[in-house]
Design a protein around this motif. Sequence first.
Motif, PDB file in Angstrom:
ATOM      1  N   ASN A 198       0.967  -1.412   0.137  1.00 27.02           N
ATOM      2  CA  ASN A 198      -0.134   0.836   0.146  1.00 27.02           C
ATOM      3  C   ASN A 198       1.123   1.264   0.399  1.00 27.02           C
ATOM      4  O   ASN A 198       0.290   2.233   0.285  1.00 27.02           O
ATOM      5  CB  ASN A 198      -1.194  -0.146   1.241  1.00 27.02           C
ATOM      6  N   ASP A 209      -2.574  -5.314 -10.407  1.00 27.86           N
ATOM      7  CA  ASP A 209      -3.461  -4.369  -9.990  1.00 27.86           C
ATOM      8  C   ASP A 209      -3.999  -4.368  -8.281  1.00 27.86           C
ATOM      9  O   ASP A 209      -4.762  -5.145  -8.805  1.00 27.86           O
ATOM     10  CB  ASP A 209      -4.030  -3.119 -10.071  1.00 27.86           C
ATOM     11  N   THR A 218      -6.532  -3.090  -6.932  1.00 32.79           N
ATOM     12  CA  THR A 218      -7.516  -2.667  -6.328  1.00 32.79           C
ATOM     13  C   THR A 218      -8.381  -3.348  -7.413  1.00 32.79           C
ATOM     14  O   THR A 218      -9.969  -2.770  -7.322  1.00 32.79           O
ATOM     15  CB  THR A 218      -7.570  -1.054  -6.903  1.00 32.79           C
ATOM     16  N   ASP A 219      -7.708  -3.724  -8.536  1.00 32.86           N
ATOM     17  CA  ASP A 219      -8.849  -4.992  -9.244  1.00 32.86           C
ATOM     18  C   ASP A 219      -9.453  -6.314  -8.398  1.00 32.86           C
ATOM     19  O   ASP A 219      -7.983  -6.948  -8.733  1.00 32.86           O
ATOM     20  CB  ASP A 219      -8.073  -4.692 -10.091  1.00 32.86           C
ATOM     21  N   ALA A 243      -2.063  -1.801  -3.694  1.00 34.25           N
ATOM     22  CA  ALA A 243      -2.996  -0.371  -3.543  1.00 34.25           C
ATOM     23  C   ALA A 243      -2.867   0.783  -2.612  1.00 34.25           C
ATOM     24  O   ALA A 243      -1.007   0.757  -2.293  1.00 34.25           O
ATOM     25  CB  ALA A 243      -4.052  -1.279  -2.750  1.00 34.25           C
ATOM     26  N   PHE A 274      -6.773   9.323  -4.204  1.00 34.76           N
ATOM     27  CA  PHE A 274      -6.643   7.874  -3.740  1.00 34.76           C
ATOM     28  C   PHE A 274      -8.268   6.876  -4.060  1.00 34.76           C
ATOM     29  O   PHE A 274      -8.510   6.413  -4.636  1.00 34.76           O
ATOM     30  CB  PHE A 274      -5.683   7.136  -2.466  1.00 34.76           C
ATOM     31  N   THR A 290      -9.401   7.638  -7.159  1.00 34.73           N
ATOM     32  CA  THR A 290      -9.568   6.873  -9.115  1.00 34.73           C
ATOM     33  C   THR A 290      -8.805   5.366  -8.374  1.00 34.73           C
ATOM     34  O   THR A 290      -8.946   4.361  -9.469  1.00 34.73           O
ATOM     35  CB  THR A 290      -8.408   6.904  -9.328  1.00 34.73           C
ATOM     36  N   ARG A 291      -8.852   5.284  -7.177  1.00 35.93           N
ATOM     37  CA  ARG A 291      -8.510   3.761  -6.187  1.00 35.93           C
ATOM     38  C   ARG A 291      -8.518   2.735  -5.152  1.00 35.93           C
ATOM     39  O   ARG A 291      -8.570   2.544  -3.984  1.00 35.93           O
ATOM     40  CB  ARG A 291      -6.520   3.613  -5.957  1.00 35.93           C
ATOM     41  N   ASP A 292     -10.572   3.484  -5.509  1.00 34.58           N
ATOM     42  CA  ASP A 292     -11.536   3.090  -4.999  1.00 34.58           C
ATOM     43  C   ASP A 292     -11.915   1.118  -5.629  1.00 34.58           C
ATOM     44  O   ASP A 292     -12.230   2.038  -6.300  1.00 34.58           O
ATOM     45  CB  ASP A 292     -12.473   3.565  -4.697  1.00 34.58           C
ATOM     46  N   ILE A 343     -13.563   0.945  -8.761  1.00 33.04           N
ATOM     47  CA  ILE A 343     -13.296   0.264  -9.215  1.00 33.04           C
ATOM     48  C   ILE A 343     -14.453  -1.234 -10.549  1.00 33.04           C
ATOM     49  O   ILE A 343     -14.782  -1.350 -11.324  1.00 33.04           O
ATOM     50  CB  ILE A 343     -12.610  -0.111  -9.556  1.00 33.04           C
TER      51      ILE A 343
END
Length: 331
Positions: free
Chosen positions: A185, A217, A219-220, A248, A271, A274-276, A280
């Motif tokens: 992270n 990734d 977050t995916d 993440a 963050f 765009t990176r939740d 996503i």
Amino acid sequence: MSAPNTEIPGPADYPHDELLGAYERMSRIRAFEDRLHIENLTGDIPGFIHLYAGEEAIAVGVCDNLRKSDYISSTHRGHGHCLAKGCEVRPMMCEIFGKDEGLCRGKGGSMHIADLSVGMLGANGIVGGGPPLAIGAALSAKTLGTDGVGVSFTGDGGSNQGTTFEALNMAVVLKLPAIFVFENNGMGEATGAAFAVGSHDIAGRAASFGLPAVKVDGTDYFAVRAAAKQAVERARAGEGPSAIEATAVRFYGHFEGDAGLYRTAEQLQEFKDTRDPLKIFRQQVAGIIDGSELDAIDAAAAADVDEAVAYARAAAWPDASEVATDVYASY
């Protein structure tokens, strides 16, 4: 570092119910952590709390490949791993509030939740303490021929620990069904991974021990699940250990009470925008799952956590006579 499989199954490759289940598990973790962020301010929770919000796709993506009989080891940031592996919300909340109905009778608290009945070996207050536990479970599975696997979740900070290196090496030497998941992270407490990880490549460093290692990734959900699927299948086939570095961002401080001065408010908001992992996931399943179904899941998760908090507050404290039980094992 070995290359990941470029054929990553997407939302259309999974049954509708599986997609809803994956989102429900991530939503439950988010609701649990967001509520604890609020509850901690009341001063009613003993001990430290380290929240997992922002990393939900890693725990769920990995654990969705596991059986109840498989084992995982966790970190001080362990609520997400517990929930993803099957620990129940109410006894977890009781544990965090220090109550007798907690999974560890209120003696472990946030950083030491464990439930062996679902294969959760425990959250761990020792940085780098999880990998040796996971390879112990993997060695047991190999010795007994159970077809099981042992998975360790370790942060970028814990990836630098000697215990982690020794566990990686032993897993390769003994060809164990072990999977090392490194949750990068970006911050080991308040120290950036870019500074603390000399190679700047946790997966590459793990690969140097002689096992396949990939970077995904974190977050995916679908990328994590695909990478974990390959690692689990390899382990069950007797081909040995693997490593996954999943990147993440944690949305809260290192611990509750952390001023977080190492990140600006603007960075944190970016963050979250765009990176939740939940946002996503919603974008990825658009056109396959109606947003109202996901909204209903979010509402149900929040209600379950609300109920668990109310229950935990009203639950009984452990009796003083129990202070020395479940502390030492007799053989």
